[in-house]
Scaffold this motif. Structure first.
Motif, PDB file in Angstrom:
ATOM      1  N   GLN A 175      -3.905  14.001  -0.979  1.00  0.00           N
ATOM      2  CA  GLN A 175      -3.198  13.023  -1.807  1.00  0.00           C
ATOM      3  C   GLN A 175      -2.052  12.398  -1.012  1.00  0.00           C
ATOM      4  O   GLN A 175      -1.826  11.195  -1.088  1.00  0.00           O
ATOM      5  CB  GLN A 175      -2.649  13.710  -3.059  1.00  0.00           C
ATOM      6  CG  GLN A 175      -3.740  14.034  -4.062  1.00  0.00           C
ATOM      7  CD  GLN A 175      -3.226  14.933  -5.155  1.00  0.00           C
ATOM      8  OE1 GLN A 175      -2.602  15.949  -4.894  1.00  0.00           O
ATOM      9  NE2 GLN A 175      -3.477  14.556  -6.382  1.00  0.00           N
ATOM     10  N   LEU A 176      -1.354  13.234  -0.229  1.00  0.00           N
ATOM     11  CA  LEU A 176      -0.252  12.728   0.586  1.00  0.00           C
ATOM     12  C   LEU A 176      -0.782  11.738   1.613  1.00  0.00           C
ATOM     13  O   LEU A 176      -0.205  10.671   1.809  1.00  0.00           O
ATOM     14  CB  LEU A 176       0.459  13.891   1.294  1.00  0.00           C
ATOM     15  CG  LEU A 176       1.533  13.512   2.299  1.00  0.00           C
ATOM     16  CD1 LEU A 176       2.652  12.747   1.625  1.00  0.00           C
ATOM     17  CD2 LEU A 176       2.099  14.741   2.988  1.00  0.00           C
TER      18      LEU A 176
ATOM     19  N   ALA B 193      -1.606   8.457  -0.094  1.00  0.00           N
ATOM     20  CA  ALA B 193      -0.385   7.709  -0.403  1.00  0.00           C
ATOM     21  C   ALA B 193       0.239   7.156   0.864  1.00  0.00           C
ATOM     22  O   ALA B 193       0.702   6.016   0.904  1.00  0.00           O
ATOM     23  CB  ALA B 193       0.600   8.623  -1.123  1.00  0.00           C
ATOM     24  N   LEU B 194       0.193   7.963   1.923  1.00  0.00           N
ATOM     25  CA  LEU B 194       0.794   7.558   3.194  1.00  0.00           C
ATOM     26  C   LEU B 194       0.057   6.360   3.781  1.00  0.00           C
ATOM     27  O   LEU B 194       0.685   5.423   4.276  1.00  0.00           O
ATOM     28  CB  LEU B 194       0.764   8.746   4.167  1.00  0.00           C
ATOM     29  CG  LEU B 194       1.460   8.551   5.501  1.00  0.00           C
ATOM     30  CD1 LEU B 194       2.930   8.235   5.307  1.00  0.00           C
ATOM     31  CD2 LEU B 194       1.331   9.795   6.355  1.00  0.00           C
TER      32      LEU B 194
END
Lengths: 256, 395
Positions: free
Chosen positions: B353-354, B357-358
């Motif tokens: 997820q990170l 998003a990144l």
């Protein structure tokens, strides 16, 4: 007996209202408050004061003067969140992040566990913060504005809007946001007395003040820090706790 | 040379231009019921931006109070950029107080050439926006702005490089972008004009006020090192519909709104964006306009959700006249991150997820803002050798 009769009367009133206006028009709110997941700070006294640590899905503001231990508290909380399996992000507007010190505070700096963000414009910072909160990929997010950050009058509206939007988005995520406000001694009383937008959005506001140095003969081994709850949406404010920060190769709190 | 175009009390001037029936003093409120802008008369009465409505009325009881429309003002700002873009390749637009400012790099160092631009630029803005600008031309952004500030709307002032220091010297020190603390310190030191401040040796200024004071000192001497920052428009998408004949049937309006919602959703999905704020403008038969807006809890690009919001607007709207047209604007656009519903929440790793998003953030803000940190040699003497900070890269 009287209480039971009143409850029966209330039930009957609810039943009749639901019959008349449709089901679920009137509902009783459960008495038990929803449980809030929390992230430990690594300081047992502070965790005890905060009933488990920093709340997820809310913003916590740490207010402090320089060298009071605020950054250490924040980094220790990041380390605790990472120990629980969360990823962390550090939005460093002040360009003050020290990777070596973070490592000595047990922060896991490995890729995809810790993200350092230094936006080119302060205006982008809140947008990035919001997108990271919405992504649900981050467990704890530390926002560090530049020291003595004075928001210009024309930026006030932008900041207020961004904070309000963040306040709406946060409860839907499992991210704990830590906002570090660094002030000098002269500006502190005025800031704490004021009711800015940040003060409204933050569910928890903690004042971090350095106490006595921890000496052993001529050497300074650490120091004591007083953490006081200025605002608490989940309980009474005004309480305080003393934590000890010790340096010995690695930075140790009293609870680690 | 740099030209600065200054449109004082921009929002109030636009409202007075569009609605001739309005008479000053005029106060424009934001969606939060706070003062967004005022005309000069209301400002003189002490009505300042961000004041609450109640306080504004108390300070200026005779003021006419209206609601502001932010997307419209953003659109006008875009129009100013287009006009300025005809005269220069590099254009910057900003705000100072209630004035709208535009800077453009004329790419000429000759004051005589720059002087010829003034009437053309003024005329272009008058034709495009219907407002009279004050124009200042100098070798840097700050002296150009100072020239535009001391000049009356409709006039222009060109300051040659050799005349910059004498021009700036008598101006008050408050022309500099000072914070309250620095302004107080300069006041205590008895420095009231730019000339007095410029006369202090640079070394003393750096010692007293630090690097930020150093920049202010350079500005006071007419030496502005700040480059022109290219204008980044507020992102918004819009769709419109004009009825062949004005209508007052809510069912017809709702059907058109459904269609507009579908068009906007398609537009947003094509560009991979989601809207956080929706504005609906009703244009009536008598050419008057009314609007409604809503900030959504979650950004959306779904036609169904947009249509539901729009129909809510229509049901709340009081139709004094028949509707001639509808304009739908989506603002506060964010990249739409595709989400897949999971049966088991723990199946998704926060790392993925990170990264997702990144990727979206790096695409939007560039890789210069996002870093991974790595401990390289913990025993090294120099901090720079202990830790390495390197840019992340989108997948």
């Amino acid at each position: 007996m009287k209480k039971r009769r009143k409850q029966r009367q209330l039930d009957a009133a609810i039943r009749s209202l639901n019959l008349r206006f449709g089901p679920h028009t009137v509902r009783q709110v459960p008495v038990k408050a929803p449980t809030i997941s929390r992230i430990g700070t690594g300081f047992s006294q502070l965790d005890k004061l905060l009933v488990g640590g920093l709340p997820r899905g809310y913003m916590t503001e740490l207010v402090a003067t320089p060298t009071s231990g605020m950054t250490t508290v924040a980094l220790k909380a990041v380390a605790q969140a990472q120990a629980g399996g969360d990823a962390a992000a550090y939005l460093d507007l002040g360009h003050s992040f020290d990777g070596d010190y973070a490592h000595r505070c047990d922060v896991d700096l490995s890729q995809s566990r810790f993200l350092l963000i230094r936006p080119e414009r302060a205006g982008d910072a809140l947008d990035i913060l919001q997108q990271l909160v919405v992504s649900n990929g981050i467990g704890i997010l530390v926002f560090v504005p530049p020291p003595q950050w004075i928001v210009q009058a024309e930026q006030q509206r932008w900041l207020a809007q961004g904070l309000r939007r963040l306040g709406r988005l946060l409860p839907q995520s499992s991210c704990a946001v830590l906002w570090l406000t660094m002030l000098d001694q002269a500006a502190l009383p005025g800031y704490l007395g004021g009711g800015g937008d940040l003060a409204q959005v933050a569910a928890l506001r903690l004042l971090v003040e350095r106490g006595a140095w921890d000496r052993k003969k001529q050497d300074i081994r650490g120091y004591q820090t007083e953490v006081k709850v200025i605002k608490n949406r989940f309980g009474p404010a005004g309480k305080g706790a003393t934590i000890r920060i010790r340096f010995n190769g690695t930075v140790r709190g009293d609870g680690t | 040379m740099i030209a600065c175009v200054r449109l004082p009390f921009f929002i109030a001037q636009v409202e007075l231009r569009d609605k001739p029936r309005l008479k000053p003093p005029l106060v424009i409120l934001s969606a939060l019921d706070q003062v967004l802008a005022t005309c000069p008369q209301a400002a003189e009465a002490g009505v300042l931006p961000r004041l609450a409505r109640k306080e504004a009325i108390a300070r200026c009881p005779q003021a006419t109070i209206i609601g502001g429309t932010l997307p419209y003002y953003a659109d006008l700002k875009g129009q100013l950029v287009t006009i300025l873009g005809r005269f220069a390749n590099q254009v910057e637009v900003g705000e100072a107080g209630q004035a709208l400012l535009g800077w453009l790099d004329l790419e000429s160092q000759n004051p005589a050439t720059a002087r010829q631009v003034v009437p053309l630029l003024g005329q272009a803005i008058r034709d495009g926006l219907g407002l009279d600008p004050a124009i200042g031309i100098a070798s840097g952004k700050f002296p150009a702005w100072a020239a535009a500030t001391v000049t009356a709307p409709g006039k222009g002032l060109v300051i040659g490089p050799d005349r910059q220091t004498p021009f700036l010297a008598p101006l008050p020190i408050t022309f500099l972008p000072l914070d309250a603390d620095l302004a107080a310190r300069l006041h205590w030191l008895g420095l009231t004009t730019l000339g007095q401040f410029a006369a202090i040796p640079s070394g003393s200024v750096m010692t007293q006020f630090g690097p930020s004071g150093g920049l202010l000192h350079r500005l006071a001497r007419g030496d502005d090192p700040r480059p022109i920052q290219p204008y980044r428009p507020d992102r918004q998408e819009q769709v419109a519909y004009h009825f062949p004949d004005p209508v007052d049937d809510l069912q017809v309006i709702n059907r058109v709104l459904e269609r507009l919602a579908g068009d906007l959703a398609q537009l947003l999905q094509t560009t991979g964006q989601a809207a956080q704020q929706l504005w609906l403008f009703f244009e009536f038969e008598d050419a008057s306009r009314e609007n409604q807006h809503l900030t959504l809890r979650q950004p959306t690009s779904e036609a169904k959700r947009i249509a539901a919001v729009l129909q809510g607007f229509a049901s709340q709207q009081v139709f004094r006249e028949r509707v001639a047209g509808l304009l739908l604007i989506a603002t506060e656009l964010v990249p739409a991150v595709a989400t897949q519903l999971d049966l088991f929440a723990h199946g998704r790793q926060s790392g993925t997820q990170l990264q997702t998003a990144l990727d979206a953030l790096v695409t939007q803000y560039g890789p210069a803002a996002f870093y991974w940190v790595q401990i390289t040699d913990q025993t090294a003497w120099l901090l720079e050798q202990r830790v390495q900070v390197r840019r992340t890269q989108a997948a």
